[in-house]
Design a protein around this motif. Structure first.
Motif, PDB file in Angstrom:
ATOM      1  N   GLU A 148       0.868  -1.179   0.000  1.00 22.08           N
ATOM      2  CA  GLU A 148       0.000   0.000   0.000  1.00 22.08           C
ATOM      3  C   GLU A 148       0.900   1.222   0.000  1.00 22.08           C
ATOM      4  N   ARG A 152       0.883   5.417   0.341  1.00 25.80           N
ATOM      5  CA  ARG A 152       0.109   6.581   0.791  1.00 25.80           C
ATOM      6  C   ARG A 152       1.045   7.766   0.940  1.00 25.80           C
ATOM      7  N   GLN A 190      -1.175  12.581   4.022  1.00 28.92           N
ATOM      8  CA  GLN A 190      -2.571  12.135   3.873  1.00 28.92           C
ATOM      9  C   GLN A 190      -2.630  10.624   4.120  1.00 28.92           C
ATOM     10  N   ASP A 207      -4.590   8.552   5.395  1.00 29.44           N
ATOM     11  CA  ASP A 207      -5.829   7.798   5.220  1.00 29.44           C
ATOM     12  C   ASP A 207      -6.213   7.617   3.751  1.00 29.44           C
ATOM     13  N   LEU A 250      -5.381   6.130   0.224  1.00 28.73           N
ATOM     14  CA  LEU A 250      -4.593   5.137  -0.499  1.00 28.73           C
ATOM     15  C   LEU A 250      -4.317   5.658  -1.907  1.00 28.73           C
ATOM     16  N   VAL A 251      -3.039   5.774  -2.260  1.00 32.78           N
ATOM     17  CA  VAL A 251      -2.621   6.314  -3.555  1.00 32.78           C
ATOM     18  C   VAL A 251      -2.444   5.199  -4.581  1.00 32.78           C
TER      19      VAL A 251
END
Length: 134
Positions: free
Chosen positions: A93, A95, A99, A101, A103-104
């Motif tokens: 994951e 991110r 930020q 919270d 998910l990129v």
């Protein structure tokens, strides 16, 4: 699939990571995943040098959910799935640190343990199984 968080890494977004469209190029996401995977292995005593046995990647994938832009930093969370005889899956994951919270991107790779000289898979060592938690 069961997965275990095995490593968290923070990396800067570099100016040179951006492409002509003004966002981080898709290939850089694979570098983020690679660097996090290498850090995890090296921090656990598995030096990434040639010879003997070690990991190779047989596939990698990434889903790009949001754009990344300079400046900033990313947090890369690496998870490992249950091992087979000679392979295990990693899931990642990505991110932005400012930020957390959001998910990129998410992706992963299949890791196969091999004998480098013979170019053949071998059983995953007990020390690596212990890292994964099995």
């Amino acid at each position: 699939m069961d997965k275990k968080l095995v490593h968290t890494a923070c990396m800067p977004i570099r100016w040179g990571d951006m492409d002509a469209f003004g966002h981080v190029n898709n290939t850089v996401f694979f570098r983020f995943m690679e660097q996090a995977r290498i850090e995890w292995l090296e921090e656990n005593g598995l030096a990434m040098v040639g010879g003997g046995e070690g990991p190779v990647i047989v596939n990698a994938q990434c889903s790009f959910l949001r754009q990344l832009k300079y400046p900033g930093a990313v947090e890369v969370r690496t998870f490992a799935g249950p091992p087979g005889r000679s392979s295990f899956d990693t899931m990642v994951e990505i991110r932005r640190t400012d930020q957390p919270d959001l998910l990129v991107a998410e992706g992963g790779a299949k890791v196969v343990w091999v004998n480098y000289a013979e170019e053949k898979s071998v059983p995953i060592p007990a020390s690596v199984r212990a890292l994964i938690g099995t």
